[in-house]
Write an enzyme that holds these catalytic residues in place. Structure first.
Site, PDB file in Angstrom:
ATOM      1  N   LYS A 173       0.790  -1.176   0.066  1.00 53.40           N
ATOM      2  CA  LYS A 173       0.081   0.063   0.018  1.00 53.40           C
ATOM      3  C   LYS A 173       0.787   1.324   0.082  1.00 53.40           C
ATOM      4  O   LYS A 173       0.611   2.090  -0.838  1.00 53.40           O
ATOM      5  CB  LYS A 173      -1.031   0.023   1.215  1.00 53.40           C
ATOM      6  CG  LYS A 173      -1.877  -1.404   1.188  1.00 53.40           C
ATOM      7  CD  LYS A 173      -2.762  -1.148   2.498  1.00 53.40           C
ATOM      8  CE  LYS A 173      -2.172  -1.372   3.944  1.00 53.40           C
ATOM      9  NZ  LYS A 173      -1.452  -2.540   4.115  1.00 53.40           N
ATOM     10  N   ARG A 198      11.559  -5.360   5.091  1.00 47.08           N
ATOM     11  CA  ARG A 198      11.087  -3.906   4.918  1.00 47.08           C
ATOM     12  C   ARG A 198      12.132  -3.236   5.844  1.00 47.08           C
ATOM     13  O   ARG A 198      12.554  -3.295   6.759  1.00 47.08           O
ATOM     14  CB  ARG A 198       9.856  -3.803   5.489  1.00 47.08           C
ATOM     15  CG  ARG A 198       9.671  -2.200   5.174  1.00 47.08           C
ATOM     16  CD  ARG A 198       8.297  -1.836   5.256  1.00 47.08           C
ATOM     17  NE  ARG A 198       7.407  -2.763   6.217  1.00 47.08           N
ATOM     18  CZ  ARG A 198       6.189  -2.671   6.121  1.00 47.08           C
ATOM     19  NH1 ARG A 198       5.248  -1.992   5.401  1.00 47.08           N
ATOM     20  NH2 ARG A 198       5.411  -3.490   7.216  1.00 47.08           N
ATOM     21  N   ARG A 252      -0.732  -9.679  12.758  1.00 43.84           N
ATOM     22  CA  ARG A 252      -1.636  -8.549  11.766  1.00 43.84           C
ATOM     23  C   ARG A 252      -2.308  -9.171  10.612  1.00 43.84           C
ATOM     24  O   ARG A 252      -3.415  -8.546  10.212  1.00 43.84           O
ATOM     25  CB  ARG A 252      -0.375  -7.681  11.359  1.00 43.84           C
ATOM     26  CG  ARG A 252       0.124  -6.764  12.542  1.00 43.84           C
ATOM     27  CD  ARG A 252       1.513  -6.008  12.034  1.00 43.84           C
ATOM     28  NE  ARG A 252       1.523  -5.185  10.782  1.00 43.84           N
ATOM     29  CZ  ARG A 252       2.641  -5.160  10.161  1.00 43.84           C
ATOM     30  NH1 ARG A 252       3.776  -5.363  10.936  1.00 43.84           N
ATOM     31  NH2 ARG A 252       2.688  -4.373   8.994  1.00 43.84           N
ATOM     32  N   ARG A 298      10.665  -1.182  11.242  1.00 46.70           N
ATOM     33  CA  ARG A 298       9.816  -1.057  12.183  1.00 46.70           C
ATOM     34  C   ARG A 298       9.523  -2.130  13.255  1.00 46.70           C
ATOM     35  O   ARG A 298       9.720  -3.477  13.077  1.00 46.70           O
ATOM     36  CB  ARG A 298       8.242  -1.164  11.341  1.00 46.70           C
ATOM     37  CG  ARG A 298       8.095   0.160  10.394  1.00 46.70           C
ATOM     38  CD  ARG A 298       7.198   0.153   9.790  1.00 46.70           C
ATOM     39  NE  ARG A 298       5.729  -0.470   9.938  1.00 46.70           N
ATOM     40  CZ  ARG A 298       4.633  -0.888   9.350  1.00 46.70           C
ATOM     41  NH1 ARG A 298       4.611  -0.233   8.153  1.00 46.70           N
ATOM     42  NH2 ARG A 298       3.521  -1.332   9.596  1.00 46.70           N
ATOM     43  N   ARG A 358     -10.125  -0.016   8.668  1.00 49.43           N
ATOM     44  CA  ARG A 358      -9.746  -1.313   9.120  1.00 49.43           C
ATOM     45  C   ARG A 358     -10.520  -2.443   9.664  1.00 49.43           C
ATOM     46  O   ARG A 358     -10.259  -3.354  10.091  1.00 49.43           O
ATOM     47  CB  ARG A 358      -8.315  -1.184   9.872  1.00 49.43           C
ATOM     48  CG  ARG A 358      -7.091  -1.257   9.219  1.00 49.43           C
ATOM     49  CD  ARG A 358      -6.063  -1.363   9.923  1.00 49.43           C
ATOM     50  NE  ARG A 358      -4.788  -1.706   9.618  1.00 49.43           N
ATOM     51  CZ  ARG A 358      -3.927  -1.151   9.031  1.00 49.43           C
ATOM     52  NH1 ARG A 358      -4.057  -0.175   8.800  1.00 49.43           N
ATOM     53  NH2 ARG A 358      -2.700  -1.855   8.505  1.00 49.43           N
TER      54      ARG A 358
END
Ligand code: AP5
Length: 594
Positions: free
Chosen positions: A88, A199, A239, A228, A164
């Site tokens: 995203k 990431r 998640r 992160r 969400r």
């Protein structure tokens, strides 16, 4: 809990049942007054029944033919969704570069709060660290405040990571915040975990990298990259689980504007797809905004395109509350039929729409849906220059026996408080009154009677008849009349004025009819539907589950008159018309329904 129909003892009553997966507690609980942000933002105004608010129509006066749409180029409103690490953020960077939208990422907003050590950040941190969702009231307030800022209004917005949950989606709906398009990036689970773990973020430029997929351009950048805290394998799994639990419920809100995109391809190829979708959307919006239109035509045009989108009957009618799209489909469907009938000079009309939210025998009944429907019809006729009187029956009976049907309690007040637009229609072209001859004035052009029905110990028929007589040749439209026998709270059937009521009801011509079909005595699944819109035939549909898990309504047959049980059974069984033999076996289910 599901309601059971108590009117089934009447042989002519159609026993409709509500739907299975209704969760009353799913109703959103956003309470703007409890938010600590400034309430001066228009998006935080209390829930209203606004019809035109999201458009910038400038209407000169509510007179026939004088509707000028003066919208300037409306900016794009985009929502992007997908599992964690579906890309995203990566696509948002590209979208912003090309379309200049204001990127609102709840993840970024929350991370900024966390790193600044604000009160919100401290609260959010514990949820984020566990890969859980931050409480709705925190995130919703952040989003609505951000969306209401001038730049988002002017440049358009790109909402990433919100909503969400179903409740978040409903909060936006209630605040009248709706995207033009809902993009879902689809990526297989196994890829997602690798993407998260690899990431890295550049705290200086905000750019997203991946150790192998998109490595940093220089050693200097590489040295400053950060990871992160929620990008560990374990947290990503959590998640992902949460995402999956919520995805279907959210997408039901946006089903008609959803575009699913394969996110497991090179990012440039994915962007190409998104680019062409958004460019087309922008083109359509620009074309629309420069064209002066008649207000009514515009509503009707929009109605046809709504129906085009559904290609038949809206699906997911099991999902309660119905999405705005579904409600709009039905409002438009009813509106078009009613307009056609009135334009054809019909004067005694009846609308019977029994989607679950409008079926008073169900505990999913929503009076707001009925009121919205009435408002759409009334405003549309007012746009046409007609003076519309919207009538609700008042309290009937005297003394201790005075009262009104529960379904209508408070309706008049709701009508009065509703948002009827800023164009002065209310009080001039639209008036609210009670059912009865004394409410019929010479200046009135058309009457809309909201769900007239008898109450225990009292019969509405005399007032109805007197009003209709006084209306003479002017159109009278009954919306969901209930003039059949109704049971009192004691369970005793109310039969007062029965013959007169039924005769009166029969004197009205059906201009709209919609009803879902179930097995007799069951509440699930929906087996099919019957729909009639003036001046067309009754259409019989069968609901079919597709292998993909989607459902659709397949037209089975059409009928000049409302089909009988046997005709419906035969159509479901694929038998030719007019068979003498009565239907039997499992398809006898409809005998009990009609
Ligand atoms: P958020 O930041 O929104 O996290 P997310 O939805 O889990 O999404 P990600 O940011 O992890 O991934 P992405 O889809 O943006 O992928 P990206 O482009 O970075 O939310 C974080 C947390 O905040 C939540 O867990 C929650 O606690 C809280 N929160 C946020 N919103 C909330 C809300 N509304 N309500 C309640 N709580 C909320 O890409 C991922 C990686 O893949 C990168 O390394 C990238 O380089 C790589 N990549 C991207 N595209 C490709 C491609 N096409 N091919 C190969 N690699 C690719």
């Amino acid at each position: 809990m599901l309601a059971t129909s108590s009117s089934s003892s009447s042989s002519t009553a159609i026993s409709l049942h509500p739907l299975t997966n209704y969760n009353a507690s799913a109703t959103p609980s956003l309470n703007p007054s409890s938010l600590s942000f400034s309430s001066s933002y228009s998006y935080l105004s209390p829930l209203s029944f606004r019809l035109h608010s999201s458009k910038t129509h400038l209407r000169i006066a509510p007179k026939k033919g004088l509707r000028v749409s003066c919208s300037t180029n409306e900016p794009l409103k985009v929502m992007i969704s997908g599992a964690p690490a579906s890309g995203k953020g990566t696509q948002c960077e590209l979208i912003v570069q090309k379309f200049g939208l204001v990127h609102i990422s709840t993840g970024d907003l929350l991370r900024a709060e966390v790193s600044s050590g604000t009160e919100i950040g401290n609260k959010a941190k514990e949820f984020m660290n566990y890969g859980r969702l931050v409480p709705d009231e925190i995130v919703t307030a952040m989003v609505t405040v951000r969306l209401s800022r001038q730049d988002a209004k002017e440049k358009g917005w790109l909402l990433d990571g919100y909503p969400r949950s179903f409740a978040q989606a409903q909060s936006l709906e209630e605040l009248n915040i709706r995207p033009d398009i809902y993009i879902v990036l689809d990526v297989p689970d196994e890829i997602l975990i690798d993407r998260c773990v690899g990431r890295r973020l550049d705290p200086v430029t905000g750019k997203i990298y991946h150790l192998t997929n998109f490595p940093p351009e220089s050693e200097e950048i590489k040295a400053r990259l950060i990871t992160r805290t929620d990008d560990t394998e374990e947290k990503v799994k959590s998640r992902l689980e949460i995402y999956k639990q919520n995805a279907a419920a959210i997408s039901s809100t946006y089903s008609s504007i959803t575009n699913k995109i394969d996110g497991n391809r090179p990012k440039e190829i994915i962007f190409k797809d998104i680019d062409s979708l958004l460019s087309q959307l922008l083109k359509d919006k620009t074309a629309k905004s420069v064209k002066p239109v008649l207000q009514t035509e515009s509503r009707l045009g929009q109605a046809s395109s709504n129906q085009e989108k559904w290609r038949g009957i809206p699906t997911r009618l099991n999902n309660i509350p119905h999405s705005r799209e579904i409600r709009n489909y039905f409002y438009d469907d009813v509106l078009q039929a009613t307009q056609r009938a009135v334009n054809d000079g019909r004067t005694r009309l009846k609308v019977e729409i029994n989607i679950p939210e409008l079926n008073p025998e169900m505990d999913v009944y929503r009076i707001g849906t009925l009121m919205e429907l009435v408002r759409v019809i009334a405003l549309s006729f007012a746009d046409d220059g007609k003076r519309v009187k919207v009538c609700v029956q008042g309290s009937m009976g005297e003394g201790a026996l005075a009262g009104m049907p529960l379904q209508l309690a408070g309706t008049r007040k709701i009508l009065e408080f509703m948002d009827w637009g800023n164009y002065g229609a209310m009080g001039t072209f639209i008036k609210i009154g009670s059912i009865g001859a004394k409410e019929v004035y010479e200046e009135d052009d058309l009457f809309i009677l909201v769900a007239p029905q008898n109450a225990v110990g009292n019969c509405i028929i005399d007032d109805l008849r007197a009003m209709t007589d006084a209306a003479g040749k002017r159109p009278v439209i009954l919306i969901n009349p209930r003039l059949k026998d109704l049971p009192g709270s004691s369970g005793i059937m109310q039969t007062m004025g029965r013959d007169k009521r039924l005769e009166y009801a029969a004197s009205f011509e059906s201009c709209y009819f919609f009803r879902l079909l179930y097995y007799a005595g069951t509440q699930y699944p929906i087996m099919g539907a019957i729909r009639m819109t003036y001046p067309y035939d009754y259409e019989l549909y069968k609901r079919v589950d597709e292998p993909s898990g989607r459902e659709k309504y397949v037209p089975l047959s059409t009928f000049k008159e409302r089909p009988t049980i046997d005709e419906i059974n035969d159509a479901f069984l694929g038998k030719p018309r007019n068979k003498d033999k009565k239907a039997s076996g499992i398809w006898g289910f409809l005998s009990g329904v009609f």
